[in-house]
Design a protein around this motif. Structure first.
Motif, PDB file in Angstrom:
ATOM      1  N   PHE A 102       0.823  -1.211   0.000  1.00  0.00           N
ATOM      2  CA  PHE A 102       0.000   0.000   0.000  1.00  0.00           C
ATOM      3  C   PHE A 102       0.857   1.261   0.000  1.00  0.00           C
ATOM      4  O   PHE A 102       1.889   1.339   0.686  1.00  0.00           O
ATOM      5  N   LEU A 103       0.405   2.241  -0.750  1.00  0.00           N
ATOM      6  CA  LEU A 103       1.029   3.560  -0.824  1.00  0.00           C
ATOM      7  C   LEU A 103       0.066   4.579  -0.224  1.00  0.00           C
ATOM      8  O   LEU A 103      -1.038   4.771  -0.740  1.00  0.00           O
ATOM      9  N   LEU A 104       0.478   5.222   0.863  1.00  0.00           N
ATOM     10  CA  LEU A 104      -0.357   6.216   1.526  1.00  0.00           C
ATOM     11  C   LEU A 104       0.124   7.604   1.131  1.00  0.00           C
ATOM     12  O   LEU A 104       1.290   7.962   1.364  1.00  0.00           O
ATOM     13  N   THR A 105      -0.755   8.394   0.541  1.00  0.00           N
ATOM     14  CA  THR A 105      -0.416   9.732   0.071  1.00  0.00           C
ATOM     15  C   THR A 105      -1.553  10.691   0.388  1.00  0.00           C
ATOM     16  O   THR A 105      -2.637  10.270   0.811  1.00  0.00           O
ATOM     17  N   HIS A 106      -1.287  11.974   0.164  1.00  0.00           N
ATOM     18  CA  HIS A 106      -2.380  12.945   0.226  1.00  0.00           C
ATOM     19  C   HIS A 106      -3.067  13.039  -1.128  1.00  0.00           C
ATOM     20  O   HIS A 106      -4.263  12.791  -1.242  1.00  0.00           O
ATOM     21  N   HIS A 107      -2.307  13.406  -2.158  1.00  0.00           N
ATOM     22  CA  HIS A 107      -2.867  13.479  -3.510  1.00  0.00           C
ATOM     23  C   HIS A 107      -3.015  12.070  -4.089  1.00  0.00           C
ATOM     24  O   HIS A 107      -2.182  11.195  -3.818  1.00  0.00           O
ATOM     25  N   PRO A 108      -4.034  11.823  -4.875  1.00  0.00           N
ATOM     26  CA  PRO A 108      -4.164  10.529  -5.542  1.00  0.00           C
ATOM     27  C   PRO A 108      -2.954  10.230  -6.429  1.00  0.00           C
ATOM     28  O   PRO A 108      -2.481  11.094  -7.167  1.00  0.00           O
ATOM     29  N   GLU A 109      -2.469   9.009  -6.330  1.00  0.00           N
ATOM     30  CA  GLU A 109      -1.329   8.547  -7.127  1.00  0.00           C
ATOM     31  C   GLU A 109      -1.677   7.191  -7.725  1.00  0.00           C
ATOM     32  O   GLU A 109      -2.454   6.432  -7.146  1.00  0.00           O
ATOM     33  N   GLU A 110      -1.061   6.893  -8.846  1.00  0.00           N
ATOM     34  CA  GLU A 110      -1.219   5.565  -9.436  1.00  0.00           C
ATOM     35  C   GLU A 110       0.157   4.990  -9.719  1.00  0.00           C
ATOM     36  O   GLU A 110       0.909   5.537 -10.520  1.00  0.00           O
TER      37      GLU A 110
END
Length: 211
Positions: free
Chosen positions: A132-140
């Motif tokens: 899992f990648l946790l970010t503020h802005h949506p990322e792909e």
């Protein structure tokens, strides 16, 4: 009533407040609290009730008490802008928190990292935990499933005639889960889901799969 879902073999609970609890990691995920925004609005004459400030902290305490997490991760925009009286309230709130607290920096997070570090809050540009990648802005990214915020997703439910109900929502696709804004008076981005996506609308008491 919470909604339980599975993503990549991990179990998550979606709560009507807009938070998501990662059961295996005992981690509470919260996005877009925007503390300080109410004070900012009131400073410039907006008719926002004063008790809304206290209600934000009460809601935070309620979800922490409910899930009893060992870790709390804010997915950006914890504070809306620069320091104001709500920072003092946040310092007081942190005194009762025993969980490890992390902040993934969002575009509104302009307060000095030193202020957060003094409250034992760890700061990250992003977090990678297992798949899992946790970010503020949506990322792909092909190798990780993204959990994020920023968009303040909402969904319009259309009824008979011209009836329409507008609700905040969790927005899930094959590659991403976007959390709703936790804070009040933040506005919404009204989504149009694609085939295969899932929309979990939230009311004051429950989370409902609507698409």
């Amino acid at each position: 009533m919470i909604e339980r879902i599975e993503i990549k073999g991990q179990n998550f609970s979606l709560h009507p407040s807009g938070v998501m609890f990662w059961e295996e990691k005992q981690m509470l995920l919260i996005s877009d609290v925007h503390l300080g925004k109410i004070s900012h609005f009131r400073k410039y004459g907006s008719a926002v009730p004063q008790n809304a400030i206290a209600q934000n902290f009460e809601r935070l305490s309620e979800v922490v008490d409910y899930f009893q997490p060992s870790r709390i991760c804010f997915l950006g925009d914890l504070f809306h802008s620069s320091l104001n009286l709500e920072w003092d309230l946040f310092e007081n709130w942190m005194q009762d928190i025993s969980a490890q607290v992390m902040l993934v920096i969002g575009n509104h997070d302009i307060i000095s990292e030193l202020k957060y570090e003094a409250l034992r809050i760890r700061i990250f540009p992003e977090l990678i935990i297992d798949d899992f990648l946790l970010t503020h802005h949506p990322e792909e990214r092909e190798e990780h499933y993204n959990i994020c915020g920023h968009l303040h997703p909402g969904y319009k439910l259309n009824g008979v005639g011209r009836q329409q109900l507008k609700l905040r929502c969790f927005y899930k696709s094959d590659v991403q889960m976007i959390l709703p804004a936790f804070g009040e008076f933040t506005g919404n981005y009204w989504i149009r889901p694609n085939v295969g996506d899932r929309v979990y609308a939230i009311t004051k008491k429950e989370v409902i799969l609507v698409y």
